[in-house]
Design an enzyme around this catalytic site. Structure first.
Site, PDB file in Angstrom:
ATOM      1  N   HIS A  32      78.951  80.648  75.824  1.00 43.63           N
ATOM      2  CA  HIS A  32      78.747  80.118  74.470  1.00 43.63           C
ATOM      3  C   HIS A  32      78.165  81.194  73.562  1.00 43.63           C
ATOM      4  O   HIS A  32      76.976  81.504  73.616  1.00 43.63           O
ATOM      5  CB  HIS A  32      77.813  78.906  74.487  1.00 43.63           C
ATOM      6  CG  HIS A  32      77.731  78.206  73.165  1.00 43.63           C
ATOM      7  ND1 HIS A  32      78.374  77.017  72.896  1.00 43.63           N
ATOM      8  CD2 HIS A  32      77.113  78.544  72.002  1.00 43.63           C
ATOM      9  CE1 HIS A  32      78.134  76.639  71.651  1.00 43.63           C
ATOM     10  NE2 HIS A  32      77.367  77.567  71.087  1.00 43.63           N
ATOM     11  N   CYS A  33      79.022  81.783  72.748  1.00 43.94           N
ATOM     12  CA  CYS A  33      78.556  82.728  71.732  1.00 43.94           C
ATOM     13  C   CYS A  33      79.575  82.724  70.598  1.00 43.94           C
ATOM     14  O   CYS A  33      80.639  82.111  70.713  1.00 43.94           O
ATOM     15  CB  CYS A  33      78.362  84.123  72.323  1.00 43.94           C
ATOM     16  SG  CYS A  33      79.810  84.768  73.158  1.00 43.94           S
ATOM     17  N   HIS A  34      79.202  83.366  69.522  1.00 45.70           N
ATOM     18  CA  HIS A  34      80.044  83.331  68.319  1.00 45.70           C
ATOM     19  C   HIS A  34      80.235  84.725  67.747  1.00 45.70           C
ATOM     20  O   HIS A  34      79.416  85.616  67.969  1.00 45.70           O
ATOM     21  CB  HIS A  34      79.379  82.490  67.217  1.00 45.70           C
ATOM     22  CG  HIS A  34      78.841  81.173  67.650  1.00 45.70           C
ATOM     23  ND1 HIS A  34      79.632  80.076  67.880  1.00 45.70           N
ATOM     24  CD2 HIS A  34      77.567  80.749  67.893  1.00 45.70           C
ATOM     25  CE1 HIS A  34      78.875  79.035  68.222  1.00 45.70           C
ATOM     26  NE2 HIS A  34      77.613  79.435  68.248  1.00 45.70           N
ATOM     27  N   TYR A  50      76.173  76.388  55.948  1.00 45.56           N
ATOM     28  CA  TYR A  50      75.251  77.535  55.966  1.00 45.56           C
ATOM     29  C   TYR A  50      76.075  78.811  55.933  1.00 45.56           C
ATOM     30  O   TYR A  50      77.259  78.800  56.286  1.00 45.56           O
ATOM     31  CB  TYR A  50      74.359  77.519  57.218  1.00 45.56           C
ATOM     32  CG  TYR A  50      75.121  77.723  58.525  1.00 45.56           C
ATOM     33  CD1 TYR A  50      75.212  78.985  59.130  1.00 45.56           C
ATOM     34  CD2 TYR A  50      75.768  76.663  59.157  1.00 45.56           C
ATOM     35  CE1 TYR A  50      75.925  79.169  60.320  1.00 45.56           C
ATOM     36  CE2 TYR A  50      76.477  76.841  60.332  1.00 45.56           C
ATOM     37  CZ  TYR A  50      76.542  78.098  60.911  1.00 45.56           C
ATOM     38  OH  TYR A  50      77.242  78.282  62.079  1.00 45.56           O
ATOM     39  N   ARG A 125      86.709  72.271  69.743  1.00 42.19           N
ATOM     40  CA  ARG A 125      85.339  71.796  69.571  1.00 42.19           C
ATOM     41  C   ARG A 125      85.249  70.713  68.499  1.00 42.19           C
ATOM     42  O   ARG A 125      85.892  70.820  67.451  1.00 42.19           O
ATOM     43  CB  ARG A 125      84.456  72.974  69.151  1.00 42.19           C
ATOM     44  CG  ARG A 125      82.970  72.653  69.203  1.00 42.19           C
ATOM     45  CD  ARG A 125      82.172  73.832  68.718  1.00 42.19           C
ATOM     46  NE  ARG A 125      80.792  73.790  69.180  1.00 42.19           N
ATOM     47  CZ  ARG A 125      79.796  74.383  68.542  1.00 42.19           C
ATOM     48  NH1 ARG A 125      80.032  75.080  67.446  1.00 42.19           N
ATOM     49  NH2 ARG A 125      78.574  74.317  69.019  1.00 42.19           N
ATOM     50  N   HIS A 182      74.670  72.546  74.613  1.00 38.67           N
ATOM     51  CA  HIS A 182      73.205  72.651  74.458  1.00 38.67           C
ATOM     52  C   HIS A 182      72.427  71.468  75.058  1.00 38.67           C
ATOM     53  O   HIS A 182      71.516  70.928  74.415  1.00 38.67           O
ATOM     54  CB  HIS A 182      72.838  72.767  72.971  1.00 38.67           C
ATOM     55  CG  HIS A 182      73.512  73.909  72.266  1.00 38.67           C
ATOM     56  ND1 HIS A 182      73.762  75.123  72.860  1.00 38.67           N
ATOM     57  CD2 HIS A 182      73.999  74.025  71.001  1.00 38.67           C
ATOM     58  CE1 HIS A 182      74.360  75.927  71.991  1.00 38.67           C
ATOM     59  NE2 HIS A 182      74.532  75.284  70.862  1.00 38.67           N
ATOM     60  N   ASP A 249      74.416  81.880  73.138  1.00 39.02           N
ATOM     61  CA  ASP A 249      74.468  81.322  71.783  1.00 39.02           C
ATOM     62  C   ASP A 249      74.234  82.392  70.708  1.00 39.02           C
ATOM     63  O   ASP A 249      73.928  82.071  69.556  1.00 39.02           O
ATOM     64  CB  ASP A 249      73.485  80.159  71.601  1.00 39.02           C
ATOM     65  CG  ASP A 249      73.867  79.271  70.432  1.00 39.02           C
ATOM     66  OD1 ASP A 249      74.958  79.449  69.859  1.00 39.02           O
ATOM     67  OD2 ASP A 249      73.044  78.406  70.065  1.00 39.02           O
ATOM     68  N   ASN A 254      71.355  79.182  62.453  1.00 40.92           N
ATOM     69  CA  ASN A 254      70.407  78.119  62.069  1.00 40.92           C
ATOM     70  C   ASN A 254      69.121  78.090  62.888  1.00 40.92           C
ATOM     71  O   ASN A 254      68.446  77.065  62.913  1.00 40.92           O
ATOM     72  CB  ASN A 254      71.085  76.740  62.122  1.00 40.92           C
ATOM     73  CG  ASN A 254      72.173  76.627  61.079  1.00 40.92           C
ATOM     74  OD1 ASN A 254      71.959  76.979  59.930  1.00 40.92           O
ATOM     75  ND2 ASN A 254      73.355  76.194  61.480  1.00 40.92           N
TER      76      ASN A 254
HETATM   77  C1  0GY Z   1      75.584  76.490  67.960  1.00 43.90           C
HETATM   78  C2  0GY Z   1      74.743  75.720  67.079  1.00 43.90           C
HETATM   79  C3  0GY Z   1      74.761  75.622  65.734  1.00 43.90           C
HETATM   80  C4  0GY Z   1      75.848  75.960  64.901  1.00 43.90           C
HETATM   81  C5  0GY Z   1      77.110  75.748  65.174  1.00 43.90           C
HETATM   82  O1  0GY Z   1      79.287  75.327  64.618  1.00 43.90           O
HETATM   83  C6  0GY Z   1      78.228  75.778  64.227  1.00 43.90           C
HETATM   84  O2  0GY Z   1      78.063  76.224  63.090  1.00 43.90           O
HETATM   85  O3  0GY Z   1      77.453  75.431  66.393  1.00 43.90           O
HETATM   86  C7  0GY Z   1      73.599  75.021  65.056  1.00 43.90           C
HETATM   87  O4  0GY Z   1      73.483  75.138  63.832  1.00 43.90           O
HETATM   88  O5  0GY Z   1      72.748  74.399  65.710  1.00 43.90           O
HETATM   89  O6  0GY Z   1      76.240  75.938  68.839  1.00 43.90           O
HETATM   90  O7  0GY Z   1      75.641  77.700  67.883  1.00 43.90           O
END
Ligand code: 0GY
Length: 296
Positions: A32-34, A50, A125, A182, A249, A254
């Site tokens: 889980h990462c972005h 955001y 997702r 999470h 993550d 956020n």
């Molecule tokens: C995460 C959590 C958050 C954000 C997102 O999709 C998203 O923007 O998942 C969060 O704001 O808690 O999973 O990284």
């Protein structure tokens, strides 16, 4: 005492994470990462709730090398909406070591799904987290899941703990594997007996459900090093060792107060998966079964 003014600026990710105390097994996967942007090349969605700071793939790859993570699952975040381009670009640069979870429109067609599959996507997702905007539409989820089941994909569900009771009957209807983000975002200070955690344990009795035992920094109430949250991960790993996943993550969208040190998050695995065989399942075998089944 002077009142603190809230800043709208997102906190930057940790500039210099520690080297983990533990060596991760070969093939370890950050599930889980972005990647965010860079915005100049991959603009954020107009309807986002955001705006993160840029977190480009090169920084993610460097972090993974530093931590000892060889593979990863890139999860589409809400700030990029259903434009999965930044994620697909990162997966393409990963030479097979990266796979992805997309966000898609309800009317997505087969050829677009096949393009995403070619690009490394293995699931969709659905977001029900209040601060991320309008919750996913249940009929849209039914339609989308019907289209992705033939591809062997799964769903990733992200919700606030208080929503689980209302959502559980719907999730139980769906006929595909589902990964809960999470640890269901439970409140770590409320203890393992809290109804939302008990319901999560109950859902996990059904073999369609998987859970990510990360997000300790999100559900902790004690603050760093977030051990109050890691004990929930330990319970889940002990009870369901074959259906748990873990991730950093990064870059932690956020996070308002304590931006975690990613090396210290890896160290939490000493609590979450305290035996080598559990660590092997959590970081290697389980992600392989879900994301690289063709290699088995
Ligand atoms: C995460 C959590 C958050 C954000 C997102 O999709 C998203 O923007 O998942 C969060 O704001 O808690 O999973 O990284």
């Amino acid at each position: 005492m002077q009142e603190r003014t809230m800043t709208p600026e997102p906190l930057p990710f940790h500039p210099n994470p520690k080297k983990p105390d533990i060596a991760l097994p070969q093939g370890a996967c950050d599930a889980h990462c972005h990647v965010f942007g860079p915005a100049a090349r991959f603009p954020f969605a107009p309807q986002r709730t955001y705006t993160p700071i840029d977190a480009p793939k090169e920084k993610l790859f460097a972090l993974h090398r530093h931590l000892g993570l060889e593979r990863s699952i890139l999860v589409q975040a809400s700030c990029h909406g259903t434009d999965n381009a930044a994620m697909l670009d990162a997966i393409a640069a990963g030479e097979g070591r990266y796979r992805g979870i997309a966000m898609v429109e309800r009317d997505i067609d087969q050829s677009e799904l096949e393009r995403l599959h070619e690009g490394g996507v293995r699931g969709v997702r659905f977001n029900f987290v209040t601060h991320l905007g309008k919750p996913a539409d249940l009929d849209a989820i039914r339609e989308i899941t019907a289209k992705i089941i033939p591809l062997g994909w799964h769903a990733v569900v992200h919700f606030d703990a208080h929503r689980l009771e209302g959502l559980a009957p719907f999730l139980r209807e769906l006929q595909l594997p589902m990964v809960i983000d999470h640890m269901g975002r439970i409140d770590a200070s409320a203890g393992p007996e809290q109804p939302a955690f008990q319901l999560l344990l109950d859902l996990m009795q059904d073999e369609r459900f998987w859970v990510k035992v990360c997000g300790s920094e999100r559900i902790s109430r004690a603050g760093p090093p977030f051990e109050d949250a890691a004990i929930f991960g330990a319970i889940l790993v002990e009870k369901f060792p074959d259906r748990v996943l873990w991730g950093t993550d990064w870059p932690h969208p956020n996070i308002k107060k304590h931006m975690p040190d990613d090396g210290a998050l890896v160290d939490l695995l000493k609590i979450i998966a305290p035996r080598p065989e559990l660590m092997q399942k959590l970081l290697v075998d389980n992600p392989t079964r879900l994301y690289w089944p063709e290699t088995l």
